[in-house]
Design a protein around this motif. Structure first.
Motif, PDB file in Angstrom:
ATOM      1  N   TYR A  10       1.426  -4.471 -10.078  1.00 32.04           N
ATOM      2  CA  TYR A  10       1.025  -3.355  -9.208  1.00 32.04           C
ATOM      3  C   TYR A  10       1.947  -2.884  -8.137  1.00 32.04           C
ATOM      4  O   TYR A  10       2.236  -1.828  -7.988  1.00 32.04           O
ATOM      5  N   ARG A  19      -4.714   1.430  -9.953  1.00 31.14           N
ATOM      6  CA  ARG A  19      -4.471  -0.019  -9.991  1.00 31.14           C
ATOM      7  C   ARG A  19      -4.980  -0.270 -11.557  1.00 31.14           C
ATOM      8  O   ARG A  19      -6.268  -0.098 -11.557  1.00 31.14           O
ATOM      9  N   LEU A  44       3.938   0.568  -7.650  1.00 28.47           N
ATOM     10  CA  LEU A  44       3.653   1.248  -6.088  1.00 28.47           C
ATOM     11  C   LEU A  44       5.094   1.745  -5.787  1.00 28.47           C
ATOM     12  O   LEU A  44       5.237   2.584  -4.982  1.00 28.47           O
ATOM     13  N   VAL A 102      -5.865   4.367  -5.998  1.00 30.08           N
ATOM     14  CA  VAL A 102      -5.263   3.494  -4.814  1.00 30.08           C
ATOM     15  C   VAL A 102      -5.309   4.525  -3.760  1.00 30.08           C
ATOM     16  O   VAL A 102      -4.564   5.610  -3.951  1.00 30.08           O
ATOM     17  N   VAL A 118       0.723  -1.134  -0.083  1.00 29.41           N
ATOM     18  CA  VAL A 118      -0.094  -0.200  -0.019  1.00 29.41           C
ATOM     19  C   VAL A 118       0.906   1.210   0.004  1.00 29.41           C
ATOM     20  O   VAL A 118       2.016   1.110   0.420  1.00 29.41           O
ATOM     21  N   PRO A 119       0.601   2.505  -0.449  1.00 30.29           N
ATOM     22  CA  PRO A 119       1.271   3.572  -0.285  1.00 30.29           C
ATOM     23  C   PRO A 119       1.460   4.110   1.138  1.00 30.29           C
ATOM     24  O   PRO A 119       0.700   3.814   1.803  1.00 30.29           O
TER      25      PRO A 119
END
Lengths: 178, 441
Positions: free
Chosen positions: B355, B346, B359, B189, A70-71
């Motif tokens: 992905y 995404r 990221l 995202v 995740v960011p």
């Protein structure tokens, strides 16, 4: 999810463990020393604070449970931390001219849990002033450390840093860990 | 001073631009009026407002706007201002309004498309010029709002080219963002990163397609990444592919960026060719390519994946990186202050590893702790201060000036050059928008 992130996610972040004065002191000393190492830019020592697979983590939201996939604002292992140290100290790192300075105060240290093997999860609050380009900006937030007890003392398996202003906007990039 | 059109036009010469274009407050106001409150400006992606009642704020020029989804499932772009006494309708950056918008000041109620639903104390308006059905008492809509493949834009001018015409060939950037999904669908995202650039908005755009800066600006990051990569290899560890995104900066040196061509389009849009080699022969990439073949057929999939663009600028507000699903939007605040929103998407139907790869780029290049943009933002800040000085009045865009070639309305950089074509091209468009030529644009 890594073991350390799971540990923090499973813990009760409002609980407080009845630990000995010795443990409380040892944990506090560790946190103060980490802040001092950061403020004084003692990078070789900084790297020894972390377990081999340890992470420094600044999530983008409070409800985030893992840094993987995740960011994040920060999600760094020892390789990334080494890269950051070398980059910021490189002669061509012009954004470090003038060099910034950090000054931390760490407080409200509450040991949340203590395992039979001596590993602890500890919460604290920090305030950090950054002097950058002849101006001061402030960061504040909470730390949550998962510290593993080793023969050489505590090592950080995971340090979670939740800034109060995590959504930003940021006036400039955060170049060092806070 | 008040700027006449000929004085504005004189700020832009074929190979140089006057510094006042970057520092003058009145020029900035005119830019807001003639560029940001006239051209198509990015609002957000449809997946930011999935459900009825969802809203998301976005500034267009000096205007506070918001994107909402109403109960018919339609997206609206509204001014975030109550028609009664002027209060903002929504103050959180995003959220869900529920069934209706309720102004916090006097409880005027509005439909999610902005129509006035009710006012308290309605009796008091009898015999006045207040009229429930008049648009004067509705939350005002953007004069024009439209989307291109799910990306919403607004134009605050009643007339002008439609969105598709404005985007022209640069629409390829948005096609690429969507088409690279094996399902033909993408979604944002999380939330975006918000960074302030303490510099003029044009410095950001110029930097994005400037192939001559990475080797110099990012040398420290490239060198540090390469040294970590080398040590990992020596220890028998495989460095993550993403470290290569950074060590590329030193791999090409300062002069080695002449392999990557640039183009300039009449609307001010620009492109920079890709350099990162994002199609290695590894199991994750191969699985992704297979899924693309299965969805589109080999020929069409190769056509989509064969487009190799590092950055596409959608003038005046977006920088898109199609192969890594990133999109940046700038929202100018003042001549020396610009807010940037950095979004990440995404690809639905793509393997998780693909992905993860984008990221990692999002983190390394675009996060608030980035070691890459840290150098860029610093340089722009230094430029802004330098341009305050009248020691030299001009900004030089002389590299390969006069050597650009034109074909079908597109300007191409001279072969094997790190041409400053995109900067020249953008500023020529700027001049046209800022003067009579741009009045109808």
């Amino acid at each position: 999810m890594g073991e350390a992130a799971e540990k923090l996610a499973a813990g009760d972040r409002f609980s407080s463990a009845k630990v000995s004065i010795e443990t409380q002191l040892a944990v506090e000393r560790f946190l103060y020393r980490q802040a001092e190492i950061l403020d004084e830019k003692r990078w070789d020592e900084w790297l020894t604070l972390f377990a081999e697979d340890g992470h420094y983590w600044m999530p983008v939201s409070e409800d985030q449970e893992d840094g993987e996939g995740v960011p994040n604002i920060f999600w760094e292992n020892l390789d990334m931390m080494t890269m950051r140290i070398r980059r910021n100290n490189h002669p061509q790192a012009h954004s470090q001219a003038p060099e910034n300075r950090l000054c931390h105060v760490v407080s409200n240290v509450i040991v949340e849990s203590e395992d039979p093997n001596g590993d602890v999860v500890v919460r604290s609050r920090f305030h950090c002033a950054e002097y950058l380009r002849y101006d001061i900006r402030n960061f504040t937030g909470k730390y949550r450390h998962y510290l593993k007890k080793t023969a050489e003392g505590y090592r950080i398996a995971l340090q979670r840093v939740d800034l109060v202003n995590r959504e930003g906007p940021y006036e400039y990039v955060i170049q060092w860990w806070l | 001073m008040t700027w006449s059109e000929s004085e504005i036009a004189a700020l832009v010469e074929p190979d140089r631009v006057h510094r006042k274009a970057y520092v003058d407050p009145e020029i900035f106001d005119l830019e807001m009026e003639r560029i940001f409150e006239r051209l198509w400006i990015y609002i957000g992606h449809e997946s930011q407002v999935k459900n009825p009642g969802d809203y998301y704020l976005a500034r267009v020029g000096r205007q506070p706007m918001m994107m909402t989804r109403d109960w018919n499932g339609e997206i609206n772009v509204l001014y975030n201002r109550c028609p009664h006494r002027g209060a903002q309708i929504c103050s959180a950056r995003k959220g869900n309004a529920g069934k209706l918008f309720r102004c916090s000041y006097h409880a005027w109620m509005f439909e999610l498309d902005g129509r006035l639903e009710s006012v308290p104390g309605a009796k008091g308006y009898e015999g006045t010029r207040f009229d429930m059905s008049s648009p004067d008492f509705h939350i005002r809509k953007a004069p024009r709002a439209d989307n291109y493949r799910g990306f919403w834009f607004a134009s605050l001018a009643e007339d002008g080219p439609d969105l598709k015409t404005h985007l022209g060939r640069a629409g390829l950037a948005l096609d690429q963002l969507v088409d690279r999904s094996p399902d033909g669908e993408i979604e944002v995202v999380g939330d975006c990163f918000h960074m302030i650039q303490q510099s003029n908005w044009k410095l950001f755009l110029e930097n994005q397609i400037d192939a001559s800066h990475p080797g110099a600006t990012h040398e420290s990051t490239g060198a540090a990444a390469r040294s970590v990569e080398n040590e990992m290899k020596k220890d028998g560890k495989q460095p993550p592919m993403s470290y290569g995104f950074l060590s590329d900066f030193v791999r090409h040196g300062i002069d080695g960026w002449d392999k990557f061509g640039t183009t300039g389009l009449p609307q001010g849009h620009c492109t920079l060719e890709g350099y990162m080699g994002l199609r290695p022969d590894d199991p994750d990439t191969n699985e992704y390519v297979e899924r693309m073949y299965a969805s589109y057929g080999e020929e069409k999939a190769e056509e989509i994946l064969g487009v190799d663009l590092h950055h596409v600028l959608l003038y005046p507000c977006n920088s898109v990186q199609p192969p890594l699903q990133q999109l940046r939007t700038i929202r100018p605040i003042g001549p020396d202050r610009t807010l940037s929103e950095i979004w990440h998407f995404r690809l639905k139907g793509a393997p998780e590893a693909i992905y993860q790869r984008s990221l990692a780029y999002y983190y390394l290049v675009n996060s608030p702790s980035t070691m890459v943009n840290a150098d860029d933002l610093f340089n722009w800040w230094k430029c802004q201060h330098g341009l305050e000085s009248n020691a030299i009045e001009w900004v030089s865009f002389h590299r390969n000036a006069g050597q650009d070639t034109e074909e079908g309305g597109i300007m191409y950089s001279a072969p094997s050059s790190m041409s400053e074509l995109p900067m020249r091209s953008m500023m020529h468009a700027w001049r046209d928008y800022m003067t009579a030529n741009g009045a109808g644009a």
